[in-house]
Design a protein around this motif. Structure first.
Motif, PDB file in Angstrom:
ATOM      1  N   TYR A 141       0.855  -0.959  -0.040  1.00 40.59           N
ATOM      2  CA  TYR A 141       0.028  -0.069  -0.044  1.00 40.59           C
ATOM      3  C   TYR A 141       0.863   1.335   0.026  1.00 40.59           C
ATOM      4  O   TYR A 141       1.847   1.367   0.692  1.00 40.59           O
ATOM      5  N   GLN A 142       0.512   2.209  -1.039  1.00 44.06           N
ATOM      6  CA  GLN A 142       1.132   3.380  -0.839  1.00 44.06           C
ATOM      7  C   GLN A 142       1.157   4.077   0.550  1.00 44.06           C
ATOM      8  O   GLN A 142       2.036   4.740   1.020  1.00 44.06           O
ATOM      9  N   HIS A 143      -0.068   3.990   1.281  1.00 45.21           N
ATOM     10  CA  HIS A 143      -0.164   4.650   2.424  1.00 45.21           C
ATOM     11  C   HIS A 143      -1.152   3.766   3.434  1.00 45.21           C
ATOM     12  O   HIS A 143      -2.330   3.558   3.236  1.00 45.21           O
ATOM     13  N   LEU A 176      -0.265  10.770  -3.505  1.00 44.78           N
ATOM     14  CA  LEU A 176      -1.240  11.474  -2.871  1.00 44.78           C
ATOM     15  C   LEU A 176      -1.301  12.829  -3.180  1.00 44.78           C
ATOM     16  O   LEU A 176      -2.369  13.589  -3.399  1.00 44.78           O
ATOM     17  N   LYS A 177       0.019  13.516  -3.313  1.00 40.26           N
ATOM     18  CA  LYS A 177      -0.185  15.039  -3.398  1.00 40.26           C
ATOM     19  C   LYS A 177      -0.629  15.313  -5.100  1.00 40.26           C
ATOM     20  O   LYS A 177      -1.570  16.108  -4.829  1.00 40.26           O
ATOM     21  N   THR A 213      -0.320  16.926   5.748  1.00 39.54           N
ATOM     22  CA  THR A 213      -0.296  15.997   6.779  1.00 39.54           C
ATOM     23  C   THR A 213       0.268  14.769   6.406  1.00 39.54           C
ATOM     24  O   THR A 213       1.185  13.969   6.702  1.00 39.54           O
ATOM     25  N   HIS A 214      -0.247  14.108   4.934  1.00 36.75           N
ATOM     26  CA  HIS A 214       0.009  12.808   4.471  1.00 36.75           C
ATOM     27  C   HIS A 214       0.854  12.903   3.164  1.00 36.75           C
ATOM     28  O   HIS A 214       1.310  11.579   2.865  1.00 36.75           O
TER      29      HIS A 214
END
Length: 737
Positions: A94-96, A184-185, A470-471
C-alpha cells in the motif's frame, strides 16, 4: 399437499447464479468509489476504530481484531480476513498503509511470510483517519449487520480519493479491477483543480498526475502517449523497470517493480548464469537488509561487461522489468459497477465529497441550533430564578407550568429542570452568553457554507490542502520513457570464445576454451582414445552426423571442460545410427559442401543442419550402400570443386553448377559406374574447393602432382580424367597458392 416452491432447474440456476454474481461484484471483490475499500477491508477498519485502536493507542493482538470482525460484521473465513488485514499493513503493498503492524507482517522479498494472527499486533495508522475522521450518523449510510443486531457503515466518508491513492485489485464474476496506486499529492491537487474549474481539460489534469506511483519505487517506462491513454480510458499496461547503479565492477539493483521478489529475481539471474547465457556475471550477492530492503549485487568479470545487450537480457528474462494491467473498475455512488478513466472517477469522487461535507456541516449546524435553543431557555430564567425555584418546589409536575409561565419549549424546560442549582450563578450566566455569541457566529458561518457553493468549494479545497500537508510524500516511481527491452536471440547471449570440441571413440564429449590444444595429448579414460575433433567458437553450434543421414546439434557453450573426461554424448543426442567422424563448428550462415561416396552432393548452410531435438534432423538421403564422404565449409572466394575417385579419376566442376538445398539426395556431381559401386571398386575419395588464385595438388606416396584447371575442368556428372600411372592411388589433395 405441497409445502415448498417448485421451479424449473434452469430458471433456478440462472437466478441463483445471478444473485451470486451481484453479491460478489457489489459486496466482495470490487471497491467502492467513496472510500476505495472492499467490504472486508472496511469492516476491519471500522471494527478497529470501535476497539479504540487509533494511531496513538497501544496495539492489540490481530486475533482480537479478526475475532471482532468475524463475530460482528463479516461471517467468513478468518484466513481471508487476516490476509486482507495484512495487505493493508504492508508498506510495500500500500502506498499509505491503513494499519500499523508489530511483529512479522511479511517482507518485500516474500509478502506471504507473515506470522500467524496470534503472534502479531496492530492498530490503525494516522492515514486511517482520512477515511474515519468524518464518520457520524449524517455522513454515512448505516445498514444492519449480517444478523441485524448491530449497524455498520455502507461506506466510510473518506476525505481523500483513497481508491486512487492506494489502488485496488479484485476478480469478480464477469469482471475484474486493477487500479494502480497514485501519488497522494498529485491526486489531491487534481481534485483541487476540478473544484476550481469543473470544466478543466483532460490534458491539464494529466499534467498534474501523469501516471501511477508504486510504493516500491522503480521506474515507469511507458511513453507519454501510453500514459495519457490510460488516464483517459482507464485501461492499458504499465511497464516498470528496476533501478540500478554501477560502481567498482558491480551492478547494483536497489528498487524492484511492484510485487517483484528479490529471491525470485536472484534465482532467475542464477539460472541464466548456469545456462551460460550470462557469462559476464562472476557471482551474485543479496545484500538486502532493514536499511536497504532491496540490494541485489551482480559482480561482473570486467568493467566492459555491462552493456545494452546484457541489460536487455536481464530485463526480458527476469522480473527486473514487469508489466501491470490497468483496469479502473469500481462501484459508483449509485451502487453500480462502472469502468471509466481517471478524470471521470475524480469528478465523481469530488461530487461525493461535496455531498459528504454538506451532510457533515448540516449535522454540525443542527447541533449548534439545538445548543443555542437550550441556551436561550436557560438565559430566559436567569431574571426569574426565585420564581423558577418556587415553581419547582410547589408543583408536583413543574414542566408544564414552566412552559406556560415563560413561553419556552419542552426541550428548554427539561434542560432547566436538569440544571444544578450551582450552575445558576452569575458567572454561569456570563459563560452562557459568551457561548451563545460564539455559537451564533458559527451558525452564520455554517449556514453560509451550506447556501453558498463558492465558499463551500474553497472550504473543501482548504481541507484537501491540510491533508496534503499531513500525509503527502514525494513521488517514488519516476516516469522515464525508455524503449521496451527486446528478446535477444540465445546465440547472441553466448560468449564468443575460441574452443576445441573433442569426441572420443567411446562417445565422450568435451571442449577446451582455446585453440592451443593438441587433442591427442589430453587424458582419456582407460581403453578410450580420440575419435574426432574440431576447432571453432563457443557461440557456434557443433554438429555431428550418423551413417543414416541425420545431423545432431550440440550446445558448444554448455559442453564440459576438457580438464575432465567429459560427458556421454547421449546426454545431448539420441543417435539413429552410428556416429561418423565428420564434425563441424561454423557460423550458422556458413555454406557447406556435402557429397556422398557415390558422387551425389549439394550445398547447404549450417543453419539447415541445426536441430533442437535430441533425435536430430535428417538432411541427406543416402541410397543403399552409400555413406557421407565429406562435409566441408566453403569460402566466399571458392569457385571450383575438385573431386577424386578411388580409381584415380579427377573431375573439376564449377561450384555454380552444384545445387543449394536444405536437404535431400543432391545432384550427380561425378559419374561412377554402378558395377564398380557394387563391387566396391570405385567411389568418391577426396574433395577440395578452389578459388581462382589457388591450384590443387594431389599427393600419392612421396610424389605429388599439380592439376591443370584447363585439362580437368568438365561438366557436372561426367566421369572425369584418369590420372597418369603412378598417381592413381591418391593419399590426399590440398589447395595451394
Amino acid at each position: 399437499m405441497k409445502t415448498h416452491e417448485q421451479l424449473p432447474i434452469d430458471l433456478y440456476t440462472k437466478e441463483a447464479y445471478r444473485n451470486y454474481a451481484i453479491y460478489v461484484i457489489l459486496d466482495r471483490a470490487i471497491p467502492h468509489i467513496e472510500d476505495g475499500l472492499k467490504p472486508v477491508q472496511r469492516r476491519i477498519i471500522y471494527a478497529m476504530s470501535q476497539l479504540g485502536l487509533r494511531d496513538i493507542s497501544k496495539p492489540k493482538k490481530s486475533s482480537r481484531t479478526v475475532g471482532d470482525v468475524l463475530g460482528k460484521f463479516h461471517p467468513h473465513g478468518d484466513t481471508a480476513c487476516y490476509d486482507a488485514m495484512v495487505l493493508m499493513a504492508q508498506p510495500f503493498s500500500y502506498q499509505h498503509p491503513l494499519i500499523i503492524g508489530q511483529g512479522n507482517w511479511g517482507s518485500v522479498d516474500d509478502p506471504k511470510s507473515f506470522a500467524a494472527m496470534r503472534y502479531t499486533e496492530a492498530k490503525l495508522s494516522k492515514y486511517a483517519q482520512v477515511v474515519l475522521q468524518d464518520l457520524n450518523e449524517a455522513t454515512a449510510q448505516w445498514i444492519p449487520n449480517f444478523d441485524g443486531a448491530l449497524k455498520e457503515p455502507a461506506t466510510l466518508p473518506a476525505r481523500l480519493p483513497n481508491i486512487l491513492i492506494n489502488g485496488a485489485s479484485g476478480i469478480a464474476v464477469g469482471m475484474a479491477t486493477d487500479i494502480p496506486p497514485h501519488n497522494l499529492k498529485e491526486v489531491t491537487h487534481a481534485c483541487i483543480e476540478i473544484l476550481k474549474n469543473p470544466d478543466i481539460s483532460d490534458d491539464a489534469l494529466y499534467q498534474i498526475m501523469p501516471g501511477p506511483d508504486y510504493p516500491t519505487g522503480a521506474e515507469i517506462i511507458n511513453s507519454p502517449s501510453e500514459l495519457q491513454n490510460i488516464f483517459n480510458t482507464g485501461q492499458g499496461i504499465i511497464r516498470q523497470r528496476a533501478t540500478h547503479i554501477y560502481e567498482d565492477s558491480q551492478l547494483i539493483f536497489n528498487e524492484l517493480p511492484h510485487q517483484a521478489s528479490s529471491s525470485k529475481v536472484i534465482k532467475q539471474i542464477s539460472d541464466l548464469v548456469q545456462s551460460k547465457k550470462l557469462s559476464q556475471i562472476k557471482y551474485i550477492r543479496d545484500e538486502s537488509d532493514e536499511a536497504d530492503p532491496v540490494r541485489i549485487v551482480l559482480v561482473m568479470r570486467s568493467n566492459r561487461c555491462v552493456n545494452e545487450q546484457l541489460m536487455n537480457l536481464l530485463y526480458t528474462n527476469t522480473d527486473l522489468e514487469k508489466t501491470h494491467r490497468v483496469n479502473i473498475t469500481y462501484i459508483n455512488s449509485n451502487r453500480k459497477p462502472i469502468q471509466t478513466g481517471i478524470r471521470a472517477l475524480l469528478s465523481s469522487w469530488v461530487q461525493y465529497r461535496e455531498k459528504c461535507v454538506i451532510a457533515r456541516i448540516t449535522h454540525k449546524l443542527n447541533t449548534v441550533l439545538d445548543r443555542l435553543h437550550v441556551i436561550e431557555g436557560l438565559l430566559t430564567i436567569y431574571d426569574f430564578i426565585d420564581e423558577v425555584i418556587q415553581i419547582i418546589r410547589t408543583e408536583q409536575d413543574p414542566e408544564p407550568k414552566l412552559i406556560k409561565r415563560f413561553s419556552i419549549t419542552e426541550r428548554q424546560a427539561k434542560t432547566i429542570l436538569e440544571t444544578k442549582l450551582k450552575q445558576l450563578g452569575q458567572l454561569e450566566e456570563i459563560s452562557l452568553r459568551d457561548e451563545a455569541t460564539k455559537l451564533k457566529s458559527l451558525k452564520k458561518e455554517l449556514s453560509n457554507l451550506i447556501s453558498n457553493p463558492s465558499d463551500r468549494c474553497i472550504y473543501i479545497q482548504n481541507e484537501l490542502r491540510e491533508d496534503i500537508q499531513t500525509h503527502g510524500v514525494g513521488r517514488r516511481s519516476k516516469i522515464i520513457h525508455r524503449e521496451v527491452a527486446k528478446n535477444i536471440p540465445a546465440s547472441e547471449t553466448i560468449s564468443k570464445d575460441p574452443c576445441c570440441v573433442i569426441i572420443s571413440k567411446k562417445g565422450w564429449v568435451r571442449a577446451s576454451k582455446t585453440h592451443d590444444i593438441q587433442p591427442k595429448d589430453v587424458a582419456y579414460k582407460s581403453g578410450d582414445s580420440l575419435s574426432s575433433y574440431v576447432r571453432g567458437y563457443t557461440h557456434w553450434p557443433t554438429i555431428l552426423f550418423d551413417d543414416s543421414g541425420y545431423a545432431y546439434s550440440l550446445p558448444t557453450h554448455q559442453l564440459p571442460s576438457v580438464r575432465t573426461h567429459g560427458e556421454p554424448i547421449t546426454k545431448y543426442i539420441s543417435p539413429n545410427g552410428k556416429i561418423t567422424q565428420h564434425l563441424i563448428n561454423t557460423h550458422p550462415e556458413q555454406k557447406l559442401f556435402v557429397i556422398n561416396n557415390q558422387g551425389y552432393g549439394f550445398i547447404c548452410t549450417t543453419q539447415d543442419l541445426i536441430s533442437r531435438n535430441k533425435s536430430g534432423k535428417r538432411f541427406i538421403s543416402l541410397p543403399e550402400g552409400a555413406s557421407i564422404q565429406n562435409i566441408s565449409p566453403l569460402k566466399v572466394e571458392d569457385k571450383y570443386l575438385v573431386i577424386t575417385t578411388q580409381q584415380g579419376r579427377v573431375l573439376i566442376i564449377e561450384l555454380s553448377d552444384v545445387p543449394q538445398l536444405t536437404k535431400g539426395k543432391g545432384n550427380k556431381l561425378i559419374q561412377i559406374q554402378k558395377q564398380d559401386l557394387i563391387e566396391q571398386a570405385d567411389q568418391v575419395l577426396h574433395t577440395v574447393s578452389l578459388s581462382d588464385t589457388k591450384s590443387c595438388v594431389l599427393f600419392s606416396g612421396k610424389r605429388k602432382i599439380s592439376l591443370s584447371l584447363s585439362e580437368h575442368l568438365g561438366k557436372r556428372g561426367k566421369r572425369g580424367v584418369l590420372l597418369p600411372r603412378g598417381f592413381r592411388k591418391i593419399d590426399s589433395c590440398k589447395a595451394q597458392d
